[in-house]
Enzyme design. Structure first.
Site, PDB file in Angstrom:
ATOM      1  N   THR A   1       0.823  -1.213   0.000  1.00 44.94           N
ATOM      2  CA  THR A   1       0.000   0.000   0.000  1.00 44.94           C
ATOM      3  C   THR A   1       0.854   1.259   0.000  1.00 44.94           C
ATOM      4  OG1 THR A   1      -1.763  -1.173   1.109  1.00 44.94           O
ATOM      5  CG2 THR A   1      -1.776   1.204   1.362  1.00 44.94           C
TER       6      THR A   1
ATOM      7  N   THR B   1       1.745  -4.344   4.196  1.00 51.16           N
ATOM      8  CA  THR B   1       1.597  -4.609   5.634  1.00 51.16           C
ATOM      9  C   THR B   1       0.996  -5.987   5.933  1.00 51.16           C
ATOM     10  OG1 THR B   1      -0.595  -3.584   5.730  1.00 51.16           O
ATOM     11  CG2 THR B   1       1.309  -2.157   6.152  1.00 51.16           C
ATOM     12  N   ASP B   2       0.339  -6.591   4.935  1.00 49.30           N
ATOM     13  CA  ASP B   2      -0.378  -7.845   5.230  1.00 49.30           C
ATOM     14  C   ASP B   2       0.544  -8.942   5.763  1.00 49.30           C
ATOM     15  OD1 ASP B   2      -2.649  -6.587   4.396  1.00 49.30           O
ATOM     16  OD2 ASP B   2      -2.915  -7.728   2.550  1.00 49.30           O
TER      17      ASP B   2
HETATM   18  N1  ASP Z   1      -2.559  -5.437   0.607  1.00 47.34           N
HETATM   19  C1  ASP Z   1      -1.498  -4.572   1.017  1.00 47.34           C
HETATM   20  C2  ASP Z   1      -0.218  -5.374   1.107  1.00 47.34           C
HETATM   21  O1  ASP Z   1       0.042  -6.012   2.079  1.00 47.34           O
HETATM   22  C3  ASP Z   1      -1.818  -3.951   2.295  1.00 47.34           C
HETATM   23  C4  ASP Z   1      -0.806  -2.956   2.781  1.00 47.34           C
HETATM   24  O2  ASP Z   1       0.287  -2.811   2.290  1.00 47.34           O
HETATM   25  O3  ASP Z   1      -1.149  -2.303   3.756  1.00 47.34           O
HETATM   26  O4  ASP Z   1       0.545  -5.341   0.184  1.00 47.34           O
END
Ligand code: ASP
Length: 348
Positions: free
Chosen positions: A33, A112-113
């Protein structure tokens, strides 16, 4: 002259020379993200992994006052799509970059995932004392109040700070510094998503200043026994998420898929339901290593029922299921001996 030639040769390998006397920080970008974009500043749906590393760096000109940075696009994908092969390759690349004498620290931008899983993997496999700071964002770069630029600046501040040497892999988000071992994503949308529910944050970036409260007590990075330099494939380890009515059918599917290890994300203190127990007990007899973790986000899974100990299940301690999986994969690259692996869970 010889020195000049070797500088030229080195520059050819690692890119252009560093520009200033500030700490040299290499930024490896993996996607997520933080590099995501939406059609408008308020749109909830967006695409992760759209912007390149140079765009991320250019959005935060203040970084130039803190460090001399160089970007490298490693991948540009949503972290939920990362594979074991991806993190294995990332660990190898991190070790190459860390071995470059002119690089002082590494920052990794990442979705973040699965940020906590990659951070933990690197914490166990990066052979360096140089700071490695991972960072992401909960809002895409185009959002009205994007958190990525401030998080990136804080991550570089943390990486460039001499106090960060030897601290292992850290995640900097929302002004907090977390160690890779204890941090987990606790919220699906909030900028305060990253927390360490059992151990707490190890520090903060307070008004731009790096302040540590404590350090990890566990061995990591340069002190870790895990060496991925010659490993081409990580062993298959599956996580089974337990629930009321769990009859062991998913555990059986993992066994049939060739899992070398199973992490049971059990209820409570790593409970293995009596319906699931025979499947996991047999799995251990057949040479599969079984770890009892918990689906509860905080606390320490202890040995409890004699039957579970007798069956040879290993307690995850304060590692959550996804981190237990990573440690079990690395453990299985070295041994299949349950007693040895149990010690690794106590140690790391
Ligand atoms: N879907 C994203 C990822 O993990 C979520 C994020 O980065 O917050 O790449």
């Amino acid at each position: 002259m010889r020195k000049l030639l070797s500088v030229i040769a080195l520059t050819a390998v690692i890119g252009t020379a560093w520009a200033s006397d500030l700490p040299n920080v290499r930024i490896l970008a993996v996607g997520g993200t933080i590099a995501g974009t939406a059609a408008s500043s308020t749109q909830a749906s967006y695409k992760a992994g759209q912007l390149g590393v140079e765009t991320l760096i250019a959005a935060v000109p203040e970084i130039k006052n803190v460090a001399d940075v160089k970007g490298e696009q490693f991948l540009n994908i949503g972290s939920g799509n990362l594979t074991d092969d991806n993190i294995l390759a990332l660990a190898k690349r991190v070790n190459e970059v860390a071995a470059d004498a002119s690089t002082d620290a590494i920052v990794i931008t990442h979705g973040t995932d699965t940020l906590e899983e990659t951070a933990w993997f690197l914490n166990l496999t990066a052979k360096t004392t140089k700071p490695i700071v991972m960072v992401g964002a909960m809002r895409p770069a185009t959002a009205i109040s994007a958190d990525g630029p401030a998080n990136l600046l804080d991550a570089v501040r943390c990486a460039a700070d001499s106090q960060s040497v030897g601290k292992g892999v850290m995640i900097v988000m929302n002004n907090e510094i977390h160690n890779a071992r204890d941090v987990t994503k606790m919220d699906v949308t909030e900028v305060s998503a990253f927390q360490a529910p059992t151990a707490g944050a190890i520090g903060r970036i307070a008004a731009g200043k790096v302040v540590y409260f404590k350090s990890s007590t566990r061995p990591h990075t340069a002190q870790s026994e895990f060496d991925v330099s010659k490993i081409e494939k990580l062993p298959r380890v599956d996580i089974i998420y337990s629930h009321l009515g769990d009859d062991g059918v998913l555990a059986q599917a993992a066994i049939e898929s060739g899992a070398k290890g199973i992490v049971n994300a059990g209820t409570g203190n790593g409970t293995v339901s009596k319906h699931l127990f025979p499947t996991l007990e047999k799995a251990v007899k057949d040479g599969i290593v079984v770890v009892r973790a918990s689906r509860v986000p905080s606390g320490v899974v202890t040995t409890s029922k004699p039957d579970w100990d007798k069956a040879g299940f290993i307690s995850s301690g304060s590692l959550n299921p996804q981190k237990s999986r990573i440690l079990l994969q690395l453990a299985l690259t070295k041994t299949q001996d349950k007693k040895v692996i149990e010690k690794m869970f106590e140690k790391y």
